[in-house]
Design an enzyme around this catalytic site. Structure first.
Site, PDB file in Angstrom:
ATOM      1  N   SER A  49       0.868  -1.181   0.000  1.00 60.56           N
ATOM      2  CA  SER A  49       0.000   0.000   0.000  1.00 60.56           C
ATOM      3  C   SER A  49       0.899   1.224   0.000  1.00 60.56           C
ATOM      4  CB  SER A  49      -0.894   0.012   1.246  1.00 60.56           C
ATOM      5  OG  SER A  49      -0.100   0.245   2.401  1.00 60.56           O
ATOM      6  N   ASP A  84      -0.633  -1.572  -4.196  1.00 64.66           N
ATOM      7  CA  ASP A  84      -2.023  -1.819  -3.791  1.00 64.66           C
ATOM      8  C   ASP A  84      -2.758  -0.483  -3.629  1.00 64.66           C
ATOM      9  OD1 ASP A  84      -4.210  -3.318  -2.894  1.00 64.66           O
ATOM     10  OD2 ASP A  84      -3.553  -3.253  -0.806  1.00 64.66           O
ATOM     11  N   ASP A 105      -6.189   2.784  -8.374  1.00 67.90           N
ATOM     12  CA  ASP A 105      -7.545   2.815  -7.818  1.00 67.90           C
ATOM     13  C   ASP A 105      -8.175   4.166  -8.119  1.00 67.90           C
ATOM     14  OD1 ASP A 105      -9.856   2.848  -6.399  1.00 67.90           O
ATOM     15  OD2 ASP A 105      -8.971   2.316  -4.460  1.00 67.90           O
ATOM     16  N   GLY A 209      -9.958  -9.887   1.668  1.00 68.35           N
ATOM     17  CA  GLY A 209      -9.987 -11.354   1.816  1.00 68.35           C
ATOM     18  C   GLY A 209     -10.054 -11.843   3.259  1.00 68.35           C
ATOM     19  N   ASN A 229      -7.027 -10.643  -2.213  1.00 69.47           N
ATOM     20  CA  ASN A 229      -6.110  -9.860  -1.375  1.00 69.47           C
ATOM     21  C   ASN A 229      -6.323 -10.128   0.108  1.00 69.47           C
ATOM     22  OD1 ASN A 229      -5.639  -8.701  -3.839  1.00 69.47           O
ATOM     23  ND2 ASN A 229      -6.108  -6.611  -3.203  1.00 69.47           N
TER      24      ASN A 229
HETATM   25  P1  13P Z   1      -8.005  -7.275   4.210  1.00 71.28           P
HETATM   26  O1  13P Z   1      -7.154  -6.338   5.021  1.00 71.28           O
HETATM   27  O2  13P Z   1      -9.436  -7.209   4.605  1.00 71.28           O
HETATM   28  O3  13P Z   1      -7.470  -8.650   4.202  1.00 71.28           O
HETATM   29  O4  13P Z   1      -7.971  -6.712   2.712  1.00 71.28           O
HETATM   30  C1  13P Z   1      -6.760  -6.610   2.031  1.00 71.28           C
HETATM   31  C2  13P Z   1      -6.911  -5.895   0.751  1.00 71.28           C
HETATM   32  O5  13P Z   1      -7.911  -5.979   0.085  1.00 71.28           O
HETATM   33  C3  13P Z   1      -5.770  -5.080   0.296  1.00 71.28           C
HETATM   34  O6  13P Z   1      -6.069  -4.389  -0.878  1.00 71.28           O
END
Ligand code: 13P
Length: 287
Positions: A49, A84, A105, A209, A229
């Site tokens: 990220s 990300d 995004d 996820g 993810n």
């Molecule tokens: P979580 O933190 O809910 O596992 O999601 C991760 C995600 O989608 C990163 O883009």
């Protein structure tokens, strides 16, 4: 082997399994994920990220660390280093820094602007052989301080973005980052089905996820999801293992305060979480 995510996701979509994207925050995280992928002969995507990139001092440091670690650990499975939830500027910085895959995004922009910016990045990524993930319909929960509502994407807008030539498409289907609230309604398979029908072979991405029940994960994969993810679950397992170590007073025994010992239970916990997810997603042995 550092590669773009294109081939691994095309294979995953065709083979009806999903490749896990596991977010990295530091060296221990990266090492645990790479070693698990190699052990299980699974392709893997390392997500970064913008906040984590900043924390690790910058995208160049991250790219250099990942490339060197792949070499030093003798990792042979395909690994993609992926931005990300990138901003437009972040995407350009990561392309420059040597990432092999980018997520732009643009879901918070009006669709026309999302399309325009995504199109420009498709051209740059194609030229450099990088994969590009686009997003339509924001994902709920918090991602680096940005709160999304968890909306469901419009299948026609998904088609418009998929047709730009992106490698993979993240579409909101009621999923949320972080822990799911008690009253969460679950994934909207109706929306996923409609998006899949309009976008054909396009690998779809499921964000958030952590905490999605196994049956929903399997159904999502059967409906075209080829990348999932996971971030919060690794953070929780790392924190839990570290807390247990400290609560048991192990940091005070012998050389237990040595960071290499102190962080070891957390690193092992991440390996276990990644293994569990790779088995659930069906990517084991697919490298
Ligand atoms: P979580 O933190 O809910 O596992 O999601 C991760 C995600 O989608 C990163 O883009």
């Amino acid at each position: 082997m550092l590669v773009s995510a294109k081939e691994m996701l095309t294979k995953a979509k065709a083979g009806k399994y999903a490749v896990g994207q596991f977010n990295i925050n530091n060296l221990e995280w990266t090492k645990s994920i790479l070693l698990t992928a190699e052990e299980l002969k699974s392709p893997v995507i390392l997500g970064v990220s913008e906040g984590a990139g900043k924390y690790m001092t910058g995208y160049k440091t991250v790219a250099a660390m990942v490339k060197a670690m792949i070499e030093d650990l003798g990792i042979t499975v395909p690994v993609a280093l992926h931005l990300d939830h990138g901003s437009y500027e972040g995407a350009k910085a990561c392309i420059e820094a040597g990432f092999s895959s980018i997520m732009f995004d643009g879901s918070h922009y009006p669709i026309e602007e999302n399309i325009e910016k995504t199109k420009e990045l498709v051209a740059i990524c194609n030229e450099k052989g990088l994969s590009l993930e686009a997003e339509v319909g924001s994902i709920g929960g918090e991602e680096d301080g940005v709160i999304g509502k968890g909306e469901c994407a419009d299948p026609d807008e998904c088609k418009a973005v998929a047709d730009l030539g992106v490698t993979m498409l993240a579409a909101g289907i009621g999923n949320i980052h972080g822990k799911y609230p008690e009253n969460w309604e679950g994934l909207s398979f109706e929306t996923l089905d409609a998006i899949q029908a309009k976008t054909g072979d396009m690998p779809l991405v499921l964000h958030g996820g952590t905490g999605i029940p196994e049956d929903m994960i399997k159904k999502a994969i059967s409906l075209g999801v080829a990348k999932i993810n996971v971030n919060t679950e690794c953070q929780l397992s790392f924190a839990d293992a570290t807390r247990k170590y400290i609560e048991a007073g192990k940091d005070l025994e012998g050389k237990g305060f040595d960071p290499r010992k102190l962080l070891a239970p957390g690193a092992e916990a991440i390996k276990a979480t990644v293994k569990e997810k790779m088995e659930l997603f069906g990517s084991v042995g697919k490298a």
